[in-house]
Design an enzyme around this catalytic site. Structure first.
Site, short mmCIF file in Angstrom:
data_model
loop_
_atom_site.label_atom_id
_atom_site.label_comp_id
_atom_site.label_asym_id
_atom_site.label_seq_id
_atom_site.Cartn_x
_atom_site.Cartn_y
_atom_site.Cartn_z
N ASP A 61 6.78 -3.49 -13.70
CA ASP A 61 7.20 -4.05 -12.40
C ASP A 61 8.44 -5.09 -13.11
O ASP A 61 8.92 -5.99 -12.00
CB ASP A 61 6.23 -5.07 -12.03
CG ASP A 61 7.21 -5.61 -10.19
OD1 ASP A 61 7.53 -4.71 -9.62
OD2 ASP A 61 6.70 -7.07 -10.46
N CYS B 267 -2.90 -8.69 4.38
CA CYS B 267 -3.45 -6.81 4.41
C CYS B 267 -3.94 -6.47 3.74
O CYS B 267 -5.40 -5.41 3.44
CB CYS B 267 -2.28 -6.28 3.98
SG CYS B 267 -1.38 -6.30 2.27
N CYS C 62 8.78 -8.61 5.20
CA CYS C 62 7.51 -9.13 4.52
C CYS C 62 7.33 -10.25 4.17
O CYS C 62 8.77 -10.73 4.07
CB CYS C 62 7.12 -7.56 3.31
SG CYS C 62 5.93 -7.92 2.16
N CYS D 129 -5.37 -3.62 7.61
CA CYS D 129 -4.62 -4.21 7.44
C CYS D 129 -2.70 -4.23 8.21
O CYS D 129 -1.92 -5.16 8.25
CB CYS D 129 -3.23 -3.50 6.08
SG CYS D 129 -2.98 -2.21 6.76
#
Length: 366
Positions: free
Chosen positions: A150, A260, A230, A210
């Site tokens: 990431d 979610c 989000c 979700c």
């Protein structure tokens, strides 16, 4: 390195199997291998960028096709080793209960322990070192690699799906049939012509849990998230003012959002991690908003040292908590906490405090 066609497939099949076993021995919960063909994912990613759904995350667009073409990011890459590491900590306060208690600060469960970047990178590096130490027995004289977690333009979910670690759910996170979605992903780009795994099949079916539970309706269509709505983006990536219309929807989520995942039926199969670095630190799984808001900057730096939360900084941390306090039920304690910082030097923080106080002083919650 010789042309891959010159190598015995049997030899590389054994090496591939051994790499997976070495990964498990190092603490990974699953390791898979895929090629670098991401043509389908590239089209989806470019369409997502074109819609502006990445918001202020400019890094999602600036690398062009390097994100979807591994060999352009790391020359000579033939395969990607994808690894899964479960993170849900043991003895964690019930997520739904914390969300329902507006006086508590909900923190995404991945951030309750030590920063996963360092943990994942260390394990991936050790796996590469193990491969390096064993590679000569496979009569391979050139092993090159680069580790990611990431931290670079890598389409990790698409790669993990192709490597058989799980499928991309409608919330765009990876779901594993046996372990749910509470896990991190990491990658090793390598020039080794390893044997690849079969892509995982999708098992979301007609379920839309979700999408239905997303507080801000950020999942605009199956497999598509508008990051600008989000809560993870709003509380972590967005550095400025949180849009007024979205603040009431954030509730008490002060760092990330797990709704979610909490309501995904596949997570009934999830297991807690035995990785000690992911154990809850400083009671962050069940801490009050008022307590967090009272931290000085030195408190924040001390308590969040080594945590993924540290990178958002003190001002943004207080901004998020101010929104949470504004959404809580009105009490003298909460109003006093907000008023204690009303003269803060940060214009950004004062704006969010003023908003929160206005909600209480106009009896919004009564």
């Amino acid at each position: 390195m010789k042309n891959p066609s010159e190598f015995s497939q049997t030899k590389f099949t054994k090496l591939s199997d051994d790499i997976k076993q070495w990964g498990l021995a190092l603490g990974f919960n699953q390791v898979g291998i895929t090629d670098t063909n991401l043509h389908a994912a590239e089209a989806e990613h470019q369409a997502w960028i074109a819609k502006g759904f990445h918001g202020e995350m400019d890094y999602m667009a600036k690398h062009g096709v390097k994100r979807t073409r591994p060999a352009e990011l790391v020359p000579n890459t033939l395969r990607v080793i994808s690894a899964r590491l479960d993170y849900f900590p043991v003895n964690t306060a019930d997520s739904a209960s914390v969300l329902q208690d507006g006086s508590k600060a909900f923190i995404s469960r991945y951030a309750l322990g030590r920063d996963y970047h360092r943990v994942m990178r260390n394990k991936l590096q050790k796996l590469c070192e193990k491969i390096q130490s064993e590679i000569t027995q496979y009569q391979v004289d050139d092993f090159s690699y680069r580790v990611f977690t990431d931290s670079a333009p890598v389409l990790e979910v698409a790669l993990a799906e192709k490597a058989s670690l799980g499928w991309r759910g409608k919330h765009t996170l990876l779901i594993n049939k046996d372990r749910g979605s509470w896990f991190f992903l990491g990658e090793i780009y390598t020039n080794l012509p390893l044997t690849t795994d079969q892509p995982a099949s999708n098992h979301c079916g007609t379920c839309t849990n979700c999408m239905d539970v997303c507080p801000t309706q950020a999942i605009t269509a199956p497999y598509e998230v508008d990051a600008r709505r989000c809560i993870s983006y709003l509380t972590i990536e967005l550095k400025g003012s949180i849009p007024l219309e979205l603040r009431p929807l954030i509730g008490n989520r002060v760092y990330g959002c797990d709704d979610c995942q909490i309501f995904c039926p596949w997570n009934k199969f999830a297991e807690t991690t035995d990785e000690p670095d992911f154990a809850v630190r400083n009671g962050l799984d069940n801490i009050s908003l008022v307590q967090c808001f009272a931290w000085t900057e030195s408190d924040f730096k001390k308590n969040m040292a080594g945590s993924a939360i540290y990178r958002i900084g003190y001002e943004q941390w207080l901004r998020n908590i101010a929104v949470g306090l504004g959404n809580a039920q009105t009490t003298t304690e909460i109003v006093s906490a907000l008023q204690s910082r009303i003269h803060d030097s940060s214009i950004l923080l004062r704006e969010h405090i003023d908003w929160a106080l206005a909600r209480h002083l106009t009896q919004h919650h009564k």
